[in-house]
Motif scaffolding. Structure first.
Motif, PDB file in Angstrom:
ATOM      1  N   GLN A 251       0.829  -1.201   0.000  1.00 21.61           N
ATOM      2  CA  GLN A 251       0.000   0.000   0.000  1.00 21.61           C
ATOM      3  C   GLN A 251       0.866   1.256   0.000  1.00 21.61           C
ATOM      4  O   GLN A 251       1.841   1.350   0.736  1.00 21.61           O
ATOM      5  CB  GLN A 251      -0.896   0.003   1.252  1.00 21.61           C
ATOM      6  N   VAL A 252       0.494   2.191  -0.851  1.00 22.90           N
ATOM      7  CA  VAL A 252       1.085   3.530  -0.832  1.00 22.90           C
ATOM      8  C   VAL A 252      -0.012   4.496  -0.389  1.00 22.90           C
ATOM      9  O   VAL A 252      -1.037   4.620  -1.062  1.00 22.90           O
ATOM     10  CB  VAL A 252       1.616   3.959  -2.213  1.00 22.90           C
ATOM     11  N   ILE A 253       0.190   5.144   0.749  1.00 20.34           N
ATOM     12  CA  ILE A 253      -0.755   6.153   1.226  1.00 20.34           C
ATOM     13  C   ILE A 253      -0.172   7.520   0.886  1.00 20.34           C
ATOM     14  O   ILE A 253       0.893   7.893   1.375  1.00 20.34           O
ATOM     15  CB  ILE A 253      -1.000   6.038   2.744  1.00 20.34           C
ATOM     16  N   ALA A 254      -0.855   8.239   0.002  1.00 24.08           N
ATOM     17  CA  ALA A 254      -0.384   9.541  -0.460  1.00 24.08           C
ATOM     18  C   ALA A 254      -1.107  10.644   0.302  1.00 24.08           C
ATOM     19  O   ALA A 254      -2.335  10.766   0.217  1.00 24.08           O
ATOM     20  CB  ALA A 254      -0.613   9.683  -1.964  1.00 24.08           C
ATOM     21  N   LEU A 255      -0.340  11.418   1.067  1.00 22.25           N
ATOM     22  CA  LEU A 255      -0.910  12.501   1.865  1.00 22.25           C
ATOM     23  C   LEU A 255      -0.571  13.856   1.257  1.00 22.25           C
ATOM     24  O   LEU A 255       0.512  14.040   0.695  1.00 22.25           O
ATOM     25  CB  LEU A 255      -0.346  12.476   3.293  1.00 22.25           C
ATOM     26  N   ASP A 256      -1.476  14.802   1.384  1.00 21.58           N
ATOM     27  CA  ASP A 256      -1.171  16.180   1.028  1.00 21.58           C
ATOM     28  C   ASP A 256      -2.232  17.090   1.632  1.00 21.58           C
ATOM     29  O   ASP A 256      -3.355  16.647   1.912  1.00 21.58           O
ATOM     30  CB  ASP A 256      -1.117  16.379  -0.490  1.00 21.58           C
ATOM     31  N   ILE A 257      -1.867  18.348   1.829  1.00 25.91           N
ATOM     32  CA  ILE A 257      -2.842  19.307   2.367  1.00 25.91           C
ATOM     33  C   ILE A 257      -3.731  19.866   1.264  1.00 25.91           C
ATOM     34  O   ILE A 257      -4.732  20.511   1.542  1.00 25.91           O
ATOM     35  CB  ILE A 257      -2.141  20.461   3.122  1.00 25.91           C
ATOM     36  N   TYR A 258      -3.350  19.607  -0.015  1.00 27.70           N
ATOM     37  CA  TYR A 258      -4.124  20.137  -1.143  1.00 27.70           C
ATOM     38  C   TYR A 258      -4.896  19.015  -1.834  1.00 27.70           C
ATOM     39  O   TYR A 258      -4.318  18.167  -2.517  1.00 27.70           O
ATOM     40  CB  TYR A 258      -3.205  20.830  -2.148  1.00 27.70           C
ATOM     41  N   GLY A 259      -6.215  19.043  -1.675  1.00 35.60           N
ATOM     42  CA  GLY A 259      -7.058  18.006  -2.256  1.00 35.60           C
ATOM     43  C   GLY A 259      -7.023  17.979  -3.768  1.00 35.60           C
ATOM     44  O   GLY A 259      -7.117  16.920  -4.386  1.00 35.60           O
ATOM     45  N   ASN A 260      -6.870  19.153  -4.410  1.00 36.05           N
ATOM     46  CA  ASN A 260      -6.863  19.197  -5.880  1.00 36.05           C
ATOM     47  C   ASN A 260      -5.645  18.470  -6.459  1.00 36.05           C
ATOM     48  O   ASN A 260      -5.720  17.853  -7.526  1.00 36.05           O
ATOM     49  CB  ASN A 260      -6.906  20.649  -6.372  1.00 36.05           C
ATOM     50  N   LYS A 261      -4.524  18.523  -5.736  1.00 35.94           N
ATOM     51  CA  LYS A 261      -3.336  17.807  -6.202  1.00 35.94           C
ATOM     52  C   LYS A 261      -3.544  16.301  -6.103  1.00 35.94           C
ATOM     53  O   LYS A 261      -3.120  15.544  -6.982  1.00 35.94           O
ATOM     54  CB  LYS A 261      -2.109  18.220  -5.384  1.00 35.94           C
ATOM     55  N   LEU A 262      -4.207  15.868  -5.045  1.00 30.44           N
ATOM     56  CA  LEU A 262      -4.477  14.436  -4.882  1.00 30.44           C
ATOM     57  C   LEU A 262      -5.480  13.933  -5.916  1.00 30.44           C
ATOM     58  O   LEU A 262      -5.412  12.774  -6.336  1.00 30.44           O
ATOM     59  CB  LEU A 262      -4.965  14.150  -3.466  1.00 30.44           C
ATOM     60  N   LYS A 263      -6.388  14.792  -6.353  1.00 32.26           N
ATOM     61  CA  LYS A 263      -7.308  14.416  -7.436  1.00 32.26           C
ATOM     62  C   LYS A 263      -6.534  14.163  -8.724  1.00 32.26           C
ATOM     63  O   LYS A 263      -6.826  13.232  -9.474  1.00 32.26           O
ATOM     64  CB  LYS A 263      -8.349  15.525  -7.657  1.00 32.26           C
ATOM     65  N   GLU A 264      -5.539  15.008  -8.960  1.00 32.92           N
ATOM     66  CA  GLU A 264      -4.686  14.804 -10.134  1.00 32.92           C
ATOM     67  C   GLU A 264      -3.907  13.506 -10.000  1.00 32.92           C
ATOM     68  O   GLU A 264      -3.733  12.763 -10.972  1.00 32.92           O
ATOM     69  CB  GLU A 264      -3.727  15.990 -10.277  1.00 32.92           C
ATOM     70  N   LEU A 265      -3.449  13.174  -8.794  1.00 31.47           N
ATOM     71  CA  LEU A 265      -2.756  11.916  -8.560  1.00 31.47           C
ATOM     72  C   LEU A 265      -3.661  10.727  -8.873  1.00 31.47           C
ATOM     73  O   LEU A 265      -3.229   9.753  -9.502  1.00 31.47           O
ATOM     74  CB  LEU A 265      -2.260  11.844  -7.116  1.00 31.47           C
ATOM     75  N   LYS A 266      -4.915  10.795  -8.449  1.00 33.01           N
ATOM     76  CA  LYS A 266      -5.861   9.703  -8.736  1.00 33.01           C
ATOM     77  C   LYS A 266      -5.993   9.483 -10.242  1.00 33.01           C
ATOM     78  O   LYS A 266      -6.027   8.344 -10.718  1.00 33.01           O
ATOM     79  CB  LYS A 266      -7.238  10.034  -8.142  1.00 33.01           C
ATOM     80  N   ARG A 267      -6.062  10.587 -10.992  1.00 30.54           N
ATOM     81  CA  ARG A 267      -6.202  10.499 -12.446  1.00 30.54           C
ATOM     82  C   ARG A 267      -4.960   9.871 -13.064  1.00 30.54           C
ATOM     83  O   ARG A 267      -5.039   8.987 -13.928  1.00 30.54           O
ATOM     84  CB  ARG A 267      -6.437  11.897 -13.016  1.00 30.54           C
TER      85      ARG A 267
END
Length: 411
Positions: A251-267
């Motif tokens: 498992q890789v748990i990707a954390l960030d304070i910016y939700g929009n960046k994590l949305k890009e990561l999901k894509r």
């Protein structure tokens, strides 16, 4: 070379947004390139590379042109005229361009090039800081290297292909690449080009990622089945590499304070076929506390000055201020002391930055190891990567291990 009016005007408009409005160069150029659908690849390349060039050499060109900020439109054309003259490009007879004798421009260039802060086009304070932290000789070489245009490097996605297969596929699509010694997942484009429209990219066979940046995930020594936390994941370039190194197992748990960046990561993860990445927004301390003592490996790709990536982000040197550096150093120490608690006993952690300053790198690790939070960690290995030695981004990475007892180790 013949200059086309609409391309020059687009470049000048972009410069005014970047310099006078404080906009990020990459965003401004991206927007500018959409202005005219009739522009071909050569036109777009001219706008992008000329804009970046003038941004990179702003201080030098402004001194030669004898203009000051904020730039008027007329003065922005003067900067462009200096750029063209120094490249031997004949200036058109347009009313917007005030004719300056070629001999005068070249004469001022020769004189100013003897002074490093003008020759390398950097603020006084940054030049002084570089010398203070790295020494005269290393700083001289490093800032020179960081003012060169960055090559286009891609990382093969081993979840979907291998480097030989990808290289052949890209060749079939019209893109020549070369292998890089000591970078097992990297290919470098022989000629700069927009590679994002290729079928290979759309199918997730690679990501664009600098060669130095590709070393970070490998440095963490992850294994399939590990539980890994990428604490400052952003849009996830290193999370994607970690997932590939782990073969989608664990498992890789990707954390960030910016939700929009994590949305890009999901894509990006979907395109890459990386199924073992879970994104979590850090909106309070609970998100971090839930992970205390639960990760085999932790990556802290800390926010930093970005001095190691000036070759690809030349506008950063005009946005940086000494006060920001003071704040970011404090933030770095807070982050490493906070996120180290996620590491299991006998687990490992990498602290990394894309900076070349010891005060953001070795000294931060030294301060951490001397702190209460760092007492159970020991330094296994660290690497400082200078652009002047590799031709790629400047980086720093330190591998630390958590144990039950303090082991003294010097940084």
């Amino acid at each position: 070379m013949r200059l086309h009016r609409n391309l020059v005007f687009a470049t000048v408009d972009a410069l005014l947004e970047i310099f006078n409005e404080g906009q990020y160069a990459d965003k401004v150029i991206e927007k500018t390139l959409k202005r005219d659908k009739r522009w071909g690849a050569r036109d777009r390349s001219f706008i992008a590379e000329t804009t970046y060039d003038i941004v990179r050499w702003k201080r030098l060109y402004a001194e030669i042109a004898e203009v000051k900020e904020p730039f008027s439109r007329e003065n922005a054309f003067r900067l462009f005229a200096v750029w063209a003259t120094l490249r031997g490009i004949a200036l058109p007879d347009w009313k917007q361009i005030e004719e300056t004798p070629t001999r005068r421009i070249k004469g001022r260039f020769d004189a100013l090039s003897k002074i490093r802060k003008f020759r390398e086009s950097i603020p006084d304070w940054l030049d002084e800081l570089g010398v203070a932290e790295l020494g005269e000789d290393i700083w001289e070489k490093e800032i020179g290297a960081l003012n060169k245009q960055a090559p286009v490097i891609i990382r093969v996605n081993t979840l979907k292909t291998d480097i030989q297969t990808l290289q052949q596929k890209l060749k079939d699509e019209g893109f020549e690449t070369i292998n890089l010694k000591d970078y097992p997942y990297a290919l470098q484009l022989v000629e700069r080009a927009n590679i994002f429209k290729t079928e290979s990219f759309q199918n997730g066979l690679f990501e664009v990622q600098d060669a130095s940046s590709q070393l970070v995930a490998d440095f963490l020594d992850v294994k399939p089945g590990d539980r890994v936390v990428d604490t400052c994941a952003g849009a996830g370039g290193k999370s994607l590499h970690l997932a590939a190194l782990m073969e989608n197992k664990g498992q890789v748990i990707a954390l960030d304070i910016y939700g929009n960046k994590l949305k890009e990561l999901k894509r990006r993860a979907k395109r890459a076929g990386a199924h073992n990445i879970e994104t979590r927004v850090i909106d309070n301390n609970k998100a971090i506390k839930k992970l205390h003592g639960k990760a085999d490996k932790v990556l802290i790709d800390a926010p930093c000055s970005g001095l190691g990536v000036l070759s690809r982000n030349p506008d950063a040197k005009w946005k940086l201020e000494p006060e920001f550096l003071d704040r970011i150093r404090k933030t770095q120490q807070e982050i490493i002391r906070q996120y180290c608690k996620i590491v299991k006993k006998e687990g490992k952690m990498v602290y990394a930055t894309c900076s070349v300053l010891p005060s953001e790198n070795q000294l931060q690790v030294k301060d951490f190891l001397a702190s209460e939070e760092g007492k159970d960690f020991k330094l296994i290995e660290d690497r400082k990567i200078l652009s002047s030695e590799t031709g790629y981004d400047g980086f720093y990475m330190a591998l630390l291990e958590k144990s039950d007892s303090k082991t003294s180790e010097q940084v």
